[in-house]
Motif scaffolding. Structure first.
Motif, mmCIF file in Angstrom:
data_model
loop_
_atom_site.group_PDB
_atom_site.id
_atom_site.type_symbol
_atom_site.label_atom_id
_atom_site.label_comp_id
_atom_site.label_asym_id
_atom_site.label_seq_id
_atom_site.Cartn_x
_atom_site.Cartn_y
_atom_site.Cartn_z
ATOM 1 N N VAL A 25 0.535 -1.177 0.006
ATOM 2 C CA VAL A 25 0.033 -0.027 0.094
ATOM 3 C C VAL A 25 0.774 1.358 -0.035
ATOM 4 N N ILE A 26 0.341 2.305 -0.327
ATOM 5 C CA ILE A 26 0.975 3.544 -0.269
ATOM 6 C C ILE A 26 0.336 4.484 0.798
ATOM 7 N N SER A 27 0.764 4.728 1.666
ATOM 8 C CA SER A 27 0.307 5.498 3.020
ATOM 9 C C SER A 27 -0.232 6.884 2.384
ATOM 10 N N TYR A 28 -1.446 7.482 2.938
ATOM 11 C CA TYR A 28 -1.554 8.651 3.104
ATOM 12 C C TYR A 28 -2.407 9.359 4.152
ATOM 13 N N THR A 29 -2.475 10.798 4.447
ATOM 14 C CA THR A 29 -2.856 11.214 5.679
ATOM 15 C C THR A 29 -4.491 11.564 5.522
ATOM 16 N N MET A 30 -5.202 11.056 6.460
ATOM 17 C CA MET A 30 -6.958 11.424 6.569
ATOM 18 C C MET A 30 -7.027 12.660 7.044
ATOM 19 N N THR A 86 0.378 -3.064 -13.980
ATOM 20 C CA THR A 86 0.527 -4.444 -13.770
ATOM 21 C C THR A 86 0.043 -4.677 -12.253
ATOM 22 N N ASP A 87 0.315 -3.867 -11.646
ATOM 23 C CA ASP A 87 -0.019 -3.720 -10.156
ATOM 24 C C ASP A 87 -0.705 -2.966 -9.711
ATOM 25 N N PRO A 88 -1.912 -3.141 -9.362
ATOM 26 C CA PRO A 88 -3.025 -2.002 -8.826
ATOM 27 C C PRO A 88 -2.231 -0.963 -7.839
ATOM 28 N N LEU A 89 -2.715 0.330 -7.688
ATOM 29 C CA LEU A 89 -2.117 1.183 -6.591
ATOM 30 C C LEU A 89 -3.303 1.023 -5.642
ATOM 31 N N TYR A 90 -2.761 0.829 -4.523
ATOM 32 C CA TYR A 90 -3.787 0.726 -3.248
ATOM 33 C C TYR A 90 -3.146 1.721 -2.179
ATOM 34 N N TYR A 91 -4.126 2.412 -1.691
ATOM 35 C CA TYR A 91 -3.770 3.837 -0.923
ATOM 36 C C TYR A 91 -4.416 3.396 0.448
ATOM 37 N N PHE A 92 -3.656 3.521 1.463
ATOM 38 C CA PHE A 92 -4.029 3.188 2.958
ATOM 39 C C PHE A 92 -3.855 4.351 3.681
ATOM 40 N N SER A 93 -4.911 4.356 4.540
ATOM 41 C CA SER A 93 -4.828 5.470 5.714
ATOM 42 C C SER A 93 -5.332 4.749 6.920
ATOM 43 N N HIS A 94 -5.367 5.211 8.110
ATOM 44 C CA HIS A 94 -5.992 4.811 9.444
ATOM 45 C C HIS A 94 -6.024 6.075 10.263
#
Length: 494
Positions: free
Chosen positions: A215-220, A306-314
């Motif tokens: 995943v690629i982390s980002y800020t909520m 080829t690899d989907p980009l998944y963005y993750f935050s918590h």
């Protein structure tokens, strides 16, 4: 070798080799000598008292904890008191006391909350600890003053009890659902995993088909930014653009009817069939279920890596009981051709768990919703309900249901209605044979199911109508008789 300092001519040494203090009055005053003697006498009177408490490792909710207070003294013990410290040290709540004078112990908690047990004078056991037991504790030990026997000398030690709690509930939902399906425009999709009851906060991560997702982390956004509205909240997430194939798009648009739906000639113009030999007066089934018509799922040829980009935050939401609610979001551009039937799982790790907790969902487009109509034999004037009762498959995320009437508007005059149920109040005879379409759709696909409404005559309404007609006929006859009598009487008089 030991060095010996020789005394000066003015200093005197007694027979034991000790400097003559009284001969050295210039360096030590009588007042200093008195202070030293008083200190020695005070030490002999008071004695010594030291208190130490062994540090405690973190414990899990429900376990038993032993608080042990170690002390050393050569004096006479008076009492041992345990305190629970709250509000940052401003409040000390007495929880247990051992009285050495009477050799008794008692709890200061209410009877229904009493959970402390005295093991041996200074040792207290807390069975089945709770999150609320987390915090500092102090042990105060008092001994009698040897000099007066009326005062008590105190010493204390402290220890911090750390109580851990594993998450008691985890769930996965799709954000912003129910949502319509679009076959012409790529859209973002977000899975929300919520873990409740954990202390400290657990770690949350996602897997796809059993494989850990990179995943690629980002800020909520902060609470103030999120309060501006759900639109701005969604806008803060990364938006992924995909190119569309214009040729495929134009070809797909040409298949739409004027209302924006794909044409289904064999269902848009339903025909009524009669079994050979069946009389027209015999009642037919109240509803005729038409086989489902699945919309052909055509998708533009989006340009995917080829690899989907998944963005993750918590985000962490502290609770009043000390636990933390963790919300983790996984966002990516949905590709129904690849993501349909994909298994996504949310796993939670916590120090209080021997193995991770897990919950999983399978993305799936809706297929063949099952419709049920009540009453089964609808009569003129009845209120008819058409309800969705399940699917041929498990559907996630939650579908959006849209009701329309084929070839016309609904009974209330609207073009369509949303919800799991369509209500037709006081159906007229004109609706007999009308076809209704239920469209179930989610971001992965769409499907249509049709049902036909058969309306029977209502005998009670027909009886009322006949009674009204008969009453009107009788009234007309009576009026004609009275007119005839009046005319006859008038002719006789003239």
């Amino acid at each position: 070798m030991v060095g010996i300092t020789q005394p000066t001519p003015k200093e005197h040494v007694n027979a034991h080799g000790v400097w003559d203090i009284f001969g050295n009055m210039g360096k030590m005053t009588a007042f200093s000598l008195c202070l030293l003697l008083c200190a020695d006498l005070l030490d002999l009177a008071v004695g010594y008292l030291t208190v130490t408490i062994e540090p405690l490792p973190p414990v899990v909710v429900g376990e038993t904890v032993t608080l042990k207070c170690n002390f050393k003294t050569d004096g006479r013990l008076r009492e041992i008191v345990w305190y629970r410290v709250t509000d940052g040290g401003t409040i000390k709540q007495k929880i247990f006391t051992y009285d050495a004078m009477f050799n008794t112990n008692y709890s200061h908690m209410e009877d229904y909350r009493r959970r402390e047990d005295l093991v041996y004078q200074s040792t207290v056991r807390l069975p089945e600890v709770r999150i609320s037991d987390n915090g500092p504790y102090e042990c105060h030990v008092g001994i009698y003053d040897r000099a007066t026997r009326e005062k008590v000398v105190l010493a204390s030690g402290n220890v911090f009890l750390t109580v851990m709690s594993p998450p008691n509930n985890i769930s996965v939902v799709a954000e912003n659902t129910p949502a319509p399906f679009s076959r012409y425009q790529a859209q973002n999709f977000t899975l929300l995993c919520t873990a409740k009851g954990g202390k400290p906060a657990p770690s949350v991560y996602f897997k796809r088909d059993g494989e850990l997702i990179e995943v690629i982390s980002y800020t909520m956004p902060t609470a103030s930014e999120a309060g501006a509205g759900s639109a701005s909240f969604r806008g803060a997430r990364p938006l992924l653009s995909r190119d569309l194939d214009e040729t495929k798009l134009q070809r797909s648009l040409s298949l739409l009817d004027p209302e924006g739906r794909l044409s289904h000639l064999h269902t848009e113009t339903p025909q009524r069939y009669h079994t050979q030999g069946q009389q027209a007066s015999e009642p037919s089934p109240a509803t005729e279920v038409i086989p489902e018509t699945v919309v052909s799922r055509e998708f533009p040829r989006w340009v995917h890596s080829t690899d989907p980009l998944y963005y993750f935050s918590h985000t962490h939401l502290p609770q009043s009981d000390g636990s933390v609610v963790v919300q983790a979001r996984l966002t990516w551009t949905l590709n129904p051709q690849l993501d349909n039937d994909a298994l996504f799982s949310c796993e939670v790790k916590h120090p209080a768990l021997s193995m991770p907790m897990q919950t999983e969902v399978t993305l799936a487009a809706p297929k063949g919703p099952k419709l049920m109509m009540t009453p089964t034999r609808a009569k003129v004037g009845d209120t008819v309900r058409i309800t969705v009762h399940g699917f041929q498959n498990e559907v996630f995320p939650e579908p959006l249901f849209t009701w329309t009437r084929v070839g016309g508007r609904l009974l209330d005059g609207s073009a369509e209605r949303e919800g799991r149920e369509l209500i037709l109040e006081r159906v007229p005879a004109e609706l007999n044979g009308s076809m209704y379409r239920c469209t179930a759709q989610n971001p992965l696909g769409s499907t249509d199911t049709h049902t036909r409404l058969i309306v029977f005559e209502n005998p009670s309404m027909m009886k009322n109508t006949q009674n009204q007609n008969n009453g009107a006929c009788r009234l007309n006859v009576v009026r004609l008789l009275w007119m005839a009598i009046v005319l006859t009487a008038t002719a006789g008089l003239t």
